[in-house]
Write a protein that holds these residues in place. Structure first.
Motif, PDB file in Angstrom:
ATOM      1  N   CYS A   7       5.629  47.654  38.542  1.00 27.16           N
ATOM      2  CA  CYS A   7       6.660  47.119  39.458  1.00 27.16           C
ATOM      3  C   CYS A   7       6.269  45.705  39.840  1.00 27.16           C
ATOM      4  O   CYS A   7       5.119  45.467  40.274  1.00 27.16           O
ATOM      5  CB  CYS A   7       6.767  48.028  40.692  1.00 27.16           C
ATOM      6  N   PRO A   8       7.161  44.792  39.775  1.00 29.06           N
ATOM      7  CA  PRO A   8       6.847  43.408  40.154  1.00 29.06           C
ATOM      8  C   PRO A   8       6.712  43.222  41.657  1.00 29.06           C
ATOM      9  O   PRO A   8       6.277  42.175  42.112  1.00 29.06           O
ATOM     10  CB  PRO A   8       8.033  42.614  39.583  1.00 29.06           C
ATOM     11  N   HIS A   9       7.080  44.299  42.454  1.00 27.50           N
ATOM     12  CA  HIS A   9       7.046  44.184  43.914  1.00 27.50           C
ATOM     13  C   HIS A   9       5.805  44.857  44.539  1.00 27.50           C
ATOM     14  O   HIS A   9       5.128  44.244  45.360  1.00 27.50           O
ATOM     15  CB  HIS A   9       8.316  44.792  44.513  1.00 27.50           C
ATOM     16  N   CYS A  10       5.555  46.158  44.056  1.00 24.92           N
ATOM     17  CA  CYS A  10       4.429  46.884  44.670  1.00 24.92           C
ATOM     18  C   CYS A  10       3.266  47.130  43.704  1.00 24.92           C
ATOM     19  O   CYS A  10       2.202  47.590  44.085  1.00 24.92           O
ATOM     20  CB  CYS A  10       4.897  48.210  45.271  1.00 24.92           C
ATOM     21  N   GLY A  11       3.493  46.886  42.436  1.00 23.48           N
ATOM     22  CA  GLY A  11       2.436  47.020  41.449  1.00 23.48           C
ATOM     23  C   GLY A  11       2.253  48.422  40.906  1.00 23.48           C
ATOM     24  O   GLY A  11       1.338  48.664  40.111  1.00 23.48           O
ATOM     25  N   ALA A  12       3.082  49.358  41.362  1.00 24.86           N
ATOM     26  CA  ALA A  12       2.965  50.735  40.861  1.00 24.86           C
ATOM     27  C   ALA A  12       3.406  50.801  39.419  1.00 24.86           C
ATOM     28  O   ALA A  12       4.228  50.018  38.966  1.00 24.86           O
ATOM     29  CB  ALA A  12       3.811  51.658  41.717  1.00 24.86           C
ATOM     30  N   GLN A  13       2.808  51.790  38.698  1.00 22.67           N
ATOM     31  CA  GLN A  13       3.178  51.990  37.315  1.00 22.67           C
ATOM     32  C   GLN A  13       4.581  52.576  37.234  1.00 22.67           C
ATOM     33  O   GLN A  13       4.963  53.403  38.063  1.00 22.67           O
ATOM     34  CB  GLN A  13       2.177  52.902  36.625  1.00 22.67           C
ATOM     35  N   CYS A  21      11.970  50.989  41.049  1.00 20.87           N
ATOM     36  CA  CYS A  21      10.598  51.471  41.276  1.00 20.87           C
ATOM     37  C   CYS A  21      10.691  52.758  42.108  1.00 20.87           C
ATOM     38  O   CYS A  21      11.295  52.747  43.200  1.00 20.87           O
ATOM     39  CB  CYS A  21       9.773  50.430  42.008  1.00 20.87           C
ATOM     40  N   PRO A  22      10.112  53.891  41.614  1.00 22.36           N
ATOM     41  CA  PRO A  22      10.158  55.158  42.386  1.00 22.36           C
ATOM     42  C   PRO A  22       9.291  55.120  43.643  1.00 22.36           C
ATOM     43  O   PRO A  22       9.420  55.961  44.517  1.00 22.36           O
ATOM     44  CB  PRO A  22       9.650  56.193  41.377  1.00 22.36           C
TER      45      PRO A  22
END
Length: 418
Positions: A7-13, A21-22
């Motif tokens: 995710c470009p916002h939170c970095g989660a896969q 982004c989930p």
């Protein structure tokens, strides 16, 4: 092995095909801001359109009013301005309606000749001679040789001039050439006051005519019988495309002489005591083949009767004398007679012109003397409409100087009446 998408916002896969982004519930697709098109004000559009229209009009006006060159490589141009359309043309002769771009001329071996190049101007709608009106629009006229200036004996020409002897022509240039001048091309340049240029062309192909000369030292010609025999032999043996000169001794020929079939030139002579070649009988010239006859330095002396020279052939007289005839020279039938520097005296009629010929040539009758004739010049029928000019000709003590029965135009402004 492909790289894991994050995710470009939170970095989660993120799953490979995820668009959100989930973990942070934000979109992972980059969005491009859309802006509405910017509109130009109407007054700007109108101004631009006006500029384009004015530019087009200015270009059209410049194209219409800018100086033009009229050049079609011919002897005729149609020129149009606010006053109408004009026909401008060149002709060597007197026809002001017929352009003459190409002409074949023949010149004798060892001689010099000249010919005019004439400019004519006609109004297209009416056919009226428009030279005076048109010339007021002209800034300058000149001529130049495009061909014939580098021959062994180059062509010579005069710059165009207006002359009273060519009343129909707007201007004319005199061309002078010899048998070694070759072919010629002449261009007239007419510059108008509005900046326009008109160009007219004439071309002449020059041929050389062979000549034969007969002299009294070589051929018997001391009597009329001998001269007539020579003339008859020339008719039989010399073709009409050869110019013949018979150089006569200073003797008196009694009796009549007949020149028929082909043209011949008779050249007289003079003794130290002043006596010269003289004919006391009628000379009848009926030749229709060949060139114009030339009679030079001859005397024709009559007894009050008969005709000195009776001509249905074309003849040019120069330095001749006609005295004591009922008619000195009679021009009739298909003939044209020209006379210069000659004397007519004590004749009932000096010169009688009664021709219907289309073979018109020289209209200048200059330097003559008519004295003590009953009628000096009788014009019964003169072909064409070009005036006859008697420049420098003297009329003295004649019963009638000019009896113009046919009403032909005659110019006597430069004649002398005593």
């Amino acid at each position: 092995m492909s790289q894991q998408k994050t995710c470009p916002h939170c970095g989660a896969q993120l799953p490979e095909a995820a668009s959100f982004c989930p973990h942070c519930a934000r979109s992972v697709n980059q969005r491009q801001e859309l802006r509405p098109p910017r509109r130009l004000p109407r007054r700007v559009l109108r101004g631009a359109l006006l500029v384009l229209v004015l530019g087009a009009l200015a270009a059209a006006a410049w194209s219409y009013t800018r100086p033009k060159i009229y050049d079609n490589g011919a002897a005729e141009v149609i020129y149009t301005d606010s006053d109408g359309s004009y026909q401008l043309l060149l002709n060597h002769f007197g026809d002001r309606f017929q352009p003459m771009a190409d002409y074949a001329e023949e010149v004798e071996e060892g001689t010099t000749s000249n010919k005019p190049s004439r400019l004519f101007i006609n109004h297209m709608e009416t056919g009226v001679n428009a030279k005076e009106v048109f010339l007021r629009k002209v800034e300058a006229i000149n001529v130049e040789l495009l061909r014939g200036g580098d021959s062994p004996e180059p062509w010579q020409y005069t710059q165009p001039q207006i002359t009273e002897y060519d009343p129909e022509a707007a201007s004319r240039s005199i061309l002078t050439y010899t048998d070694r001048s070759g072919d010629m091309e002449l261009r007239w340049n007419i510059r108008m006051k509005n900046g326009d240029t008109i160009r007219l062309y004439q071309r002449m192909a020059l041929g050389v005519v062979p000549t034969r000369h007969f002299y009294p030292e070589d051929v018997p010609m001391n009597t009329t019988e001998e001269l007539q025999a020579l003339v008859d032999e020339i008719n039989e043996t010399v073709t009409s495309d050869v110019i013949v000169y018979i150089h006569l001794p200073a003797v008196t020929y009694e009796g009549s002489l007949l020149l028929e079939e082909r043209s011949m030139n008779l050249i007289g002579s003079e003794n130290p005591d002043g006596s010269r070649t003289t004919f006391t009988g009628t000379l009848q010239a009926t030749a229709q083949k060949g060139y114009i006859c030339k009679f030079q330095s001859l005397s024709f002396t009559g007894d009050g009767e008969g005709v000195g020279v009776s001509a249905s052939a074309r003849i040019n007289f120069s330095d001749c004398q006609f005295a004591g005839w009922r008619t000195g020279v009679l021009c009739y039938g298909n003939s044209w007679v020209n006379i210069k520097n000659s004397v007519f005296e004590d004749n009932t009629v000096g010169f009688h012109f009664n021709s219907t010929s289309n073979n018109r040539s020289d209209h200048m009758y200059s330097g003559n003397l008519f004295q003590r004739n009953g009628t000096a010049v009788l014009l019964e029928s003169v072909p064409g409409d070009q005036a006859l000019y008697f420049e420098g000709t003297r009329f003295s003590r004649n019963g009638v100087d000019i009896d113009n029965r046919c009403g032909h135009e005659v110019s006597i402004a430069a004649a002398i009446f005593e």
